[in-house]
Design a protein around this motif. Structure first.
Motif, PDB file in Angstrom:
ATOM      1  N   GLY A 131      12.372 -11.604 -29.051  1.00 60.51           N
ATOM      2  CA  GLY A 131      11.046 -11.033 -27.894  1.00 60.51           C
ATOM      3  C   GLY A 131      11.823 -10.719 -27.074  1.00 60.51           C
ATOM      4  N   VAL A 132      11.864  -9.784 -25.612  1.00 54.69           N
ATOM      5  CA  VAL A 132      10.906  -9.225 -24.876  1.00 54.69           C
ATOM      6  C   VAL A 132      10.863  -9.374 -23.391  1.00 54.69           C
ATOM      7  N   VAL A 133      11.487  -9.823 -22.745  1.00 52.07           N
ATOM      8  CA  VAL A 133      11.527 -10.730 -21.892  1.00 52.07           C
ATOM      9  C   VAL A 133      10.843  -9.278 -20.105  1.00 52.07           C
ATOM     10  N   ALA A 134      10.295  -9.533 -19.907  1.00 55.27           N
ATOM     11  CA  ALA A 134       8.846  -8.690 -19.040  1.00 55.27           C
ATOM     12  C   ALA A 134       8.404  -9.845 -17.941  1.00 55.27           C
ATOM     13  N   TYR A 135       8.318  -9.444 -16.949  1.00 57.82           N
ATOM     14  CA  TYR A 135       7.624  -9.722 -15.256  1.00 57.82           C
ATOM     15  C   TYR A 135       6.207  -9.932 -15.726  1.00 57.82           C
ATOM     16  N   ASN A 136       6.072 -11.136 -14.800  1.00 56.24           N
ATOM     17  CA  ASN A 136       4.683 -12.040 -14.277  1.00 56.24           C
ATOM     18  C   ASN A 136       3.453 -11.029 -14.294  1.00 56.24           C
ATOM     19  N   PRO A 137       2.391 -10.835 -15.043  1.00 53.75           N
ATOM     20  CA  PRO A 137       1.896  -9.317 -14.698  1.00 53.75           C
ATOM     21  C   PRO A 137       0.446 -10.239 -13.148  1.00 53.75           C
ATOM     22  N   ASN A 138       0.738 -11.894 -13.376  1.00 57.01           N
ATOM     23  CA  ASN A 138      -0.171 -11.676 -12.018  1.00 57.01           C
ATOM     24  C   ASN A 138       0.873 -11.864 -10.743  1.00 57.01           C
ATOM     25  N   ALA A 139       1.609 -11.667 -10.855  1.00 59.17           N
ATOM     26  CA  ALA A 139       3.383 -11.922  -9.467  1.00 59.17           C
ATOM     27  C   ALA A 139       3.112 -10.342  -9.301  1.00 59.17           C
ATOM     28  N   VAL A 140       2.770  -9.662  -9.841  1.00 60.48           N
ATOM     29  CA  VAL A 140       2.685  -7.938  -9.727  1.00 60.48           C
ATOM     30  C   VAL A 140       1.660  -6.806  -9.021  1.00 60.48           C
ATOM     31  N   VAL A 141       2.418  -6.352  -7.874  1.00 61.33           N
ATOM     32  CA  VAL A 141       1.020  -5.448  -7.544  1.00 61.33           C
ATOM     33  C   VAL A 141       1.344  -3.964  -7.601  1.00 61.33           C
ATOM     34  N   SER A 142       0.733  -2.934  -7.755  1.00 61.46           N
ATOM     35  CA  SER A 142       1.645  -1.998  -8.294  1.00 61.46           C
ATOM     36  C   SER A 142       0.797  -0.444  -7.060  1.00 61.46           C
ATOM     37  N   TYR A 143       1.491   0.183  -6.173  1.00 61.33           N
ATOM     38  CA  TYR A 143       0.666   0.127  -5.073  1.00 61.33           C
ATOM     39  C   TYR A 143       0.386   1.687  -5.202  1.00 61.33           C
ATOM     40  N   VAL A 144      -1.078   1.854  -4.681  1.00 64.50           N
ATOM     41  CA  VAL A 144      -1.715   3.142  -4.950  1.00 64.50           C
ATOM     42  C   VAL A 144      -1.629   3.817  -3.223  1.00 64.50           C
ATOM     43  N   SER A 145      -1.820   5.059  -2.790  1.00 61.07           N
ATOM     44  CA  SER A 145      -2.089   5.180  -2.449  1.00 61.07           C
ATOM     45  C   SER A 145      -3.320   5.807  -1.438  1.00 61.07           C
ATOM     46  N   LEU A 146      -3.728   5.357  -0.713  1.00 62.93           N
ATOM     47  CA  LEU A 146      -5.430   5.736  -0.294  1.00 62.93           C
ATOM     48  C   LEU A 146      -5.663   6.819   0.484  1.00 62.93           C
ATOM     49  N   VAL A 147      -4.068   7.996   0.891  1.00 60.05           N
ATOM     50  CA  VAL A 147      -4.086   8.566   1.302  1.00 60.05           C
ATOM     51  C   VAL A 147      -3.270   9.852   0.210  1.00 60.05           C
ATOM     52  N   GLY A 148      -3.550  11.348   0.860  1.00 60.84           N
ATOM     53  CA  GLY A 148      -2.957  12.136  -0.235  1.00 60.84           C
ATOM     54  C   GLY A 148      -1.706  13.012   1.119  1.00 60.84           C
ATOM     55  N   GLY A 149      -0.367  13.450   0.177  1.00 62.48           N
ATOM     56  CA  GLY A 149       0.284  14.565   1.204  1.00 62.48           C
ATOM     57  C   GLY A 149       1.622  14.457   0.242  1.00 62.48           C
ATOM     58  N   VAL A 150       2.225  14.671   1.298  1.00 58.85           N
ATOM     59  CA  VAL A 150       4.023  15.231   0.636  1.00 58.85           C
ATOM     60  C   VAL A 150       5.000  13.601   1.377  1.00 58.85           C
ATOM     61  N   ILE A 151       5.368  13.603   0.449  1.00 58.93           N
ATOM     62  CA  ILE A 151       6.341  12.263   0.391  1.00 58.93           C
ATOM     63  C   ILE A 151       7.471  12.665   1.321  1.00 58.93           C
ATOM     64  N   THR A 152       8.152  12.320   2.607  1.00 62.57           N
ATOM     65  CA  THR A 152       8.583  13.248   2.989  1.00 62.57           C
ATOM     66  C   THR A 152      10.077  12.682   3.185  1.00 62.57           C
ATOM     67  N   ASN A 153      10.037  11.182   3.063  1.00 68.74           N
ATOM     68  CA  ASN A 153      11.205   9.778   3.549  1.00 68.74           C
ATOM     69  C   ASN A 153      10.804   9.223   1.991  1.00 68.74           C
ATOM     70  N   THR A 154      12.161   8.753   1.044  1.00 66.39           N
ATOM     71  CA  THR A 154      12.114   6.738   1.382  1.00 66.39           C
ATOM     72  C   THR A 154      12.697   6.308   1.310  1.00 66.39           C
ATOM     73  N   TYR A 155      12.820   5.128   0.799  1.00 62.17           N
ATOM     74  CA  TYR A 155      14.323   3.926   2.068  1.00 62.17           C
ATOM     75  C   TYR A 155      14.183   3.241   0.636  1.00 62.17           C
ATOM     76  N   PHE A 156      13.821   2.881  -0.533  1.00 61.70           N
ATOM     77  CA  PHE A 156      14.330   2.119  -1.260  1.00 61.70           C
ATOM     78  C   PHE A 156      14.918   2.893  -2.725  1.00 61.70           C
ATOM     79  N   THR A 157      15.083   2.338  -4.334  1.00 58.84           N
ATOM     80  CA  THR A 157      15.714   2.734  -5.463  1.00 58.84           C
ATOM     81  C   THR A 157      15.180   1.257  -6.183  1.00 58.84           C
ATOM     82  N   LEU A 158      14.936   1.681  -7.220  1.00 59.64           N
ATOM     83  CA  LEU A 158      14.606   0.559  -8.274  1.00 59.64           C
ATOM     84  C   LEU A 158      15.468  -0.366  -8.837  1.00 59.64           C
ATOM     85  N   GLY A 159      14.576  -1.672  -8.963  1.00 58.93           N
ATOM     86  CA  GLY A 159      15.742  -2.956  -8.545  1.00 58.93           C
ATOM     87  C   GLY A 159      15.606  -2.972  -7.314  1.00 58.93           C
TER      88      GLY A 159
END
Length: 366
Positions: free
Chosen positions: A63-91
């Motif tokens: 088997g393979v570990v997977a996250y619980n999709p019932n406890a997951v949020v995928s963020y979709v931007s409501l506006v378009g533009g250019v990402i100027t800064n990010t303050y996080f990394t994967l994990g």
């Protein structure tokens, strides 16, 4: 204790070698003396009296570990533009409403300009309503004119509130002139596709995914030949090479009813508590499922069995001076024990500690 047993066993080996040499040289019988173990030494060997137990068959599922999709949020931007800064990394472990990135967008300039214009129109509408109210009180303006003036003011107020709601929804920072992307929930960033300087569109692909890993899913493969042995709500033990000394427990939560044609397997889902966060999405595991059978057989610890020259052996104690090596046939193997098909009978006594040392020191095989 172990050293004493070792010395005695070496003595047995040397004595046996001496006897063989003497026989060859003098060609006359030699009386063999035995070195026996004390009762305390025998006790340290942890002798086990054989009983027949119900055979429990262990099935191993990959088997393979997977996250619980019932406890997951995928963020979709409501506006378009250019990402100027990010303050996080994967994990990263992030908190709800934490600022994760900033977007520079022409939409913000448009909303602010529209808000400024409507706010100015509202001031005019308020003065117009005030004047119309005075004319109405003096009998100069009609009720219809008064209602129209009130309606114009309320319509502009509604438009302003709608624009301000959009600014809050988009997390606009008017001081910085950017839209802020905030974490929609607390959890771990398990997927990320954005970086500074990246152009994004409104309502496009998800920019990142946040999951709560307090509970994870294990997706296992159930081959067609094993379908009858696996049922929903069965308890399972989870093992992984990442934590060889740990065993995680869960249950079969759901089994698919449709075989995947390419690999001819059913997909099973195991729900597992993960509050200590040992199990990470993507980690490969082995799920052990146990089924009781109608068969009974001797059940002995794995450390009591010696594998040598493609055969299995145990060391039997008939008395303190006569350890005997006996070949056995394996019926099935558990994660830490064996069921024996032949070679042991109920009532036999075998060694469960230092069995290998005794095996190497004992020349009698029955």
């Amino acid at each position: 204790m172990k050293n004493l047993i070792t010395i005695k066993l070496i003595g047995i080996c040397l004595l046996s070698a001496s006897i063989l040499t003497s026989c060859k040289e003098k060609e006359k019988p030699v009386v063999e003396s035995k070195i026996c173990l004390s009762e305390k030494e025998v006790k340290e060997l942890r002798p086990l009296s054989i009983t027949n137990d119900t055979v429990v068959n262990t099935l191993r599922l990959n088997g393979v570990v997977a996250y619980n999709p019932n406890a997951v949020v995928s963020y979709v931007s409501l506006v378009g533009g250019v990402i100027t800064n990010t303050y996080f990394t994967l994990g990263d472990n992030v908190s709800k409403n934490q600022v994760l990135a900033e977007i520079q967008s022409t939409e913000l300039n448009g909303i602010e300009a529209e808000l400024k214009q409507i706010t100015a129109n509202l001031e005019v509408a308020k003065r117009q309503l005030q004047a119309t109210q005075g004319f109405y009180d003096d009998g100069i303006a009609s009720e219809k004119e008064l209602i129209a003036a009130k309606s114009e003011k309320e319509s502009l107020e509604y438009d302003i509130e709608k624009l301000r709601t959009n600014l809050r929804l988009y997390s606009a920072s008017q001081e910085k002139g950017v839209f802020q992307i905030k974490a929609p929930r607390s959890g771990f960033v398990v997927d990320n596709t954005i970086s500074a300087g990246m152009q994004i569109g409104a309502e496009g692909d998800p920019l990142f995914t946040i999951s709560d890993l307090d509970e994870v899913w294990i997706n296992v493969n159930i081959y067609a030949s094993d379908i009858a042995a696996v049922r929903e709500n069965m308890p399972v033990s989870i093992k992984t090479s990442s934590y060889p000394d740990k065993v995680f427990t869960g249950k079969i939560d759901r089994i698919s009813n449709v075989l995947e044609p390419e690999v001819n397997v059913l997909k099973g889902r195991i729900v597992l508590d993960n509050k200590d966060l040992f199990l990470k999405p993507g980690l490969h595991v082995e799920a052990l499922v146990k089924n009781k059978s109608n068969q009974k057989a001797p059940h002995i610890p794995a450390k009591a069995v010696i594998f040598n020259n493609d055969a299995y052996f145990t060391v039997q104690l008939t008395d303190r001076c006569s350890p005997t090596v006996k070949p056995v046939q394996i019926l099935s193997q558990d994660e830490d024990s064996f069921y024996i098909a032949a070679g042991l009978d109920e009532g036999d006594v075998i060694v469960t500690e230092n069995a290998l040392m005794l095996f190497e020191s004992t020349s009698i095989i029955n």
